[in-house]
Scaffold this active site. Structure first.
Site, PDB file in Angstrom:
ATOM      1  N   GLY A  42       0.853  -1.115   0.158  1.00 22.32           N
ATOM      2  CA  GLY A  42      -0.186  -0.277  -0.127  1.00 22.32           C
ATOM      3  C   GLY A  42       0.495   1.546  -0.015  1.00 22.32           C
ATOM      4  CG  ASP A  43       3.478   4.481   1.762  1.00 20.15           C
ATOM      5  OD1 ASP A  43       2.943   5.060   0.302  1.00 20.15           O
ATOM      6  OD2 ASP A  43       3.846   5.249   2.731  1.00 20.15           O
ATOM      7  CB  ILE A  44       5.791   0.540  -3.026  1.00 14.15           C
ATOM      8  CG1 ILE A  44       5.686  -0.819  -2.327  1.00 14.15           C
ATOM      9  CG2 ILE A  44       7.199  -0.291  -3.802  1.00 14.15           C
ATOM     10  CD1 ILE A  44       5.013  -2.253  -3.911  1.00 14.15           C
TER      11      ILE A  44
END
Length: 100
Positions: free
Chosen positions: A4-6
């Protein structure tokens, strides 16, 4: 699990040169329902977010993580983000990601 937050800051290299992924605050099981009224800034880091995550019907998925990874690879190769950076106003950044 979906990260969800690469983004580049979430990749670490240890003393042996092994790449590791960090910062799991947005990690979740594969969601079954849409994001709905969740604020955009709580969905991930905007320059790396897939187009569907800007809509109320959007759902975090493997595809959205793959999109973010593609943005990271583009940034590594070109030295800039593909659609604009965090200094852009959100509507302009959304437009670039969705239509450019």
């Amino acid at each position: 699990m979906i990260h969800g937050d690469i983004r580049p800051i979430n990749f670490l290299v240890d003393e042996y040169g092994i790449l590791k992924l960090a910062d799991f605050k947005f990690t979740r099981k594969i969601p079954k329902k849409a994001l709905g009224d969740c604020p955009v800034l709580e969905r991930g880091t905007t320059p790396y977010m897939a187009p569907e995550l800007f809509t109320p019907e959007g759902v975090h998925s493997f595809q959205s993580d793959f999109w973010a990874f593609g943005c990271v690879l583009y940034q590594m190769r070109r030295g800039q983000l593909p659609f604009g950076d965090s200094t852009m106003k959100l509507p302009a950044l959304q437009h670039n990601i969705r239509y450019v």
